[in-house]
Design an enzyme around this catalytic site. Structure first.
Site, PDB file in Angstrom:
ATOM      1  N   HIS A   1       0.987  -1.073   0.058  1.00  0.00           N
ATOM      2  CA  HIS A   1      -0.009   0.039  -0.113  1.00  0.00           C
ATOM      3  C   HIS A   1       0.883   1.179  -0.186  1.00  0.00           C
ATOM      4  O   HIS A   1       1.691   1.290   0.907  1.00  0.00           O
ATOM      5  CB  HIS A   1      -0.884  -0.041   0.947  1.00  0.00           C
ATOM      6  CG  HIS A   1      -2.108   1.273   1.004  1.00  0.00           C
ATOM      7  ND1 HIS A   1      -3.067   1.019   0.627  1.00  0.00           N
ATOM      8  CD2 HIS A   1      -1.865   2.463   1.407  1.00  0.00           C
ATOM      9  CE1 HIS A   1      -3.687   2.262   0.862  1.00  0.00           C
ATOM     10  NE2 HIS A   1      -3.210   2.956   1.156  1.00  0.00           N
ATOM     11  N   CYS A   2       0.801   2.051  -0.995  1.00  0.00           N
ATOM     12  CA  CYS A   2       1.617   3.301  -1.277  1.00  0.00           C
ATOM     13  C   CYS A   2       0.801   4.444  -0.654  1.00  0.00           C
ATOM     14  O   CYS A   2      -0.145   4.805  -1.493  1.00  0.00           O
ATOM     15  CB  CYS A   2       2.080   3.289  -2.768  1.00  0.00           C
ATOM     16  SG  CYS A   2       3.131   4.741  -2.997  1.00  0.00           S
ATOM     17  N   PRO A   3       1.514   5.290   0.232  1.00  0.00           N
ATOM     18  CA  PRO A   3       0.960   6.475   0.695  1.00  0.00           C
ATOM     19  C   PRO A   3       1.086   7.533  -0.338  1.00  0.00           C
ATOM     20  O   PRO A   3       0.073   8.541  -0.410  1.00  0.00           O
ATOM     21  CB  PRO A   3       1.606   6.449   2.028  1.00  0.00           C
ATOM     22  CG  PRO A   3       2.991   6.174   1.954  1.00  0.00           C
ATOM     23  CD  PRO A   3       2.843   4.639   1.243  1.00  0.00           C
TER      24      PRO A   3
ATOM     25  N   ASN B   1      -1.964   6.950  -2.520  1.00  0.00           N
ATOM     26  CA  ASN B   1      -3.158   6.462  -1.610  1.00  0.00           C
ATOM     27  C   ASN B   1      -3.800   5.537  -2.352  1.00  0.00           C
ATOM     28  O   ASN B   1      -4.996   5.657  -2.397  1.00  0.00           O
ATOM     29  CB  ASN B   1      -3.997   7.889  -1.637  1.00  0.00           C
ATOM     30  CG  ASN B   1      -5.117   7.563  -0.689  1.00  0.00           C
ATOM     31  OD1 ASN B   1      -4.955   6.854   0.624  1.00  0.00           O
ATOM     32  ND2 ASN B   1      -6.327   8.562  -0.915  1.00  0.00           N
TER      33      ASN B   1
END
Length: 376
Positions: A163-165, A168
């Site tokens: 999950h890449c911030p 998002n």
């Protein structure tokens, strides 16, 4: 009693407001990147090219090349952010009867028997560390190979990488190609800016630029481009290595577990096929952020390094079956045989109408990655 009745809705309202605030906060990194991108556009186009470059030819070439990199960067970034992650299809969800049975059964072997029965006709081959069927108790489904539950999205994501911030979003089967292109084009964007801005950055320190606000934009533009280039190059290089080995970030940290044990190269088919699995067969689309990845995300070809002791050994070209089940076992490893994901555009669910004792045998069931075995 009235106070007690009012407490539950109030708590639910507070919980909903908290979740909405969290969802808004998740967009902060995206807004940060977007702000940097907008400022860099203004600084490069207006302050550097239009106001600082004196040579018309240099100005035209830099503006054309810059807008090409800018367009590809924004396009791939947009696709990475707004491409929804793919969730497992309904075949992997427990039936209503199995859900009711699962609630009544105590935890242990009885529940595993339910999972085994639900998974016996599914194209799954990986297991938990204890050798059990991989099951998500939040989504109530049998996990397909390479599928993981994201705690941020609160969903099971097919071929989840991480999950890449900064986008998002979950990076997985549906947008991994877009994520790779986003890294590639953002790196080229930064390198191009740093390279063309270098001579003006040097002039800034040697007092060769006029004393205007452009000189400060030029200075910070070079620093930002150089700094992002260093971080992006390491991240892009790491993901190129993952693609060459057909691994996800999660699988690089914890190798997938098959029936025969842990195998860090279980999904690797060789460099060429690994590359095609992500970018597709048509090379003309490789550099464009359009979806061309092979397969359906629910099943993947494997390349067994160690022979499964529970599989029946057969001569090449012959198929055999178990004593009690009619599932076809592979005559050889996938490195020597063909993968339906690399040679057939149809998914495992679009199988032919061949039946055997009332059971549908999915196409490609002779692949070790799609063979289903009953645990004893």
């Amino acid at each position: 009693m009235r106070c007690g009745k009012m407490a539950a809705p109030a708590a639910g309202t507070r919980g909903g407001a908290r979740r909405r605030c969290q969802r808004l906060l998740y967009w902060v990194p995206v807004l940060f990147i977007s702000s940097i991108l907008c400022w860099s556009y203004y600084a490069y186009v207006t302050q550097l090219c239009l106001l600082s470059m004196a040579n018309i030819g240099e100005k035209v070439v830099c503006l054309i090349a810059y807008h090409l990199f800018f367009m590809l960067f924004v396009w791939s970034y947009w696709k990475t952010i707004f491409t929804l992650p793919v969730n497992p299809s309904k075949e992997f969800h427990l039936s209503y009867a199995d859900k009711e049975l699962l609630e009544r059964e105590p935890r242990g072997e009885a529940q595993q028997e339910i999972f085994r029965r639900a998974a016996k006709d599914l194209p799954i081959y990986t297991r938990t560390m204890s050798g059990a069927i991989r099951y998500c108790d939040r989504c109530l489904l049998v996990k397909p190979d390479r599928c993981h539950h994201c705690s941020v999205c609160d969903k099971c994501i097919l071929k989840m990488d991480h999950h890449c911030p900064w986008v998002n979003n979950c990076v997985g089967f549906s947008n991994y190609k877009f994520f790779l292109l986003f890294l590639a084009y953002s790196l080229l964007y930064c390198i191009f800016i740093a390279a063309t801005d270098l001579q003006y950055f040097i002039k800034f320190w040697t007092n060769g630029l006029p004393d205007t606000q452009a000189k400060f934009h030029i200075m910070f533009l070079f620093f930002a481009a150089a700094m992002f280039s260093v971080s992006l190059s390491s991240l892009f290089g790491y993901h190129c290595w993952l693609v060459s080995k057909n691994k996800s970030t999660l699988e690089a940290f914890r190798a997938p577990i098959f029936r025969h044990g842990t195998d860090k190269n279980g999904f690797s088919l060789g460099f060429s096929k690994n590359l095609r699995q992500v970018f597709g067969d048509e090379k003309k689309y490789w550099l464009l952020p359009v979806f061309t990845s092979l397969g359906d995300g629910c099943s993947f070809p494997t390349c067994l390094v160690n022979q499964d002791p529970e599989q029946v050994s057969t001569p090449v070209g012959l198929n055999s079956t178990t004593k009690n089940e009619n599932h076809i076992f592979p005559p050889k490893t996938l490195r020597d045989s063909q993968s339906h994901l690399l040679t057939d555009t149809q998914s495992w669910t679009e199988s032919s109408a061949n039946t055997e004792k009332g059971k549908v045998v999915p196409k490609g069931m002779s692949n070790p990655g799609l063979t289903v075995e009953n645990e004893t």
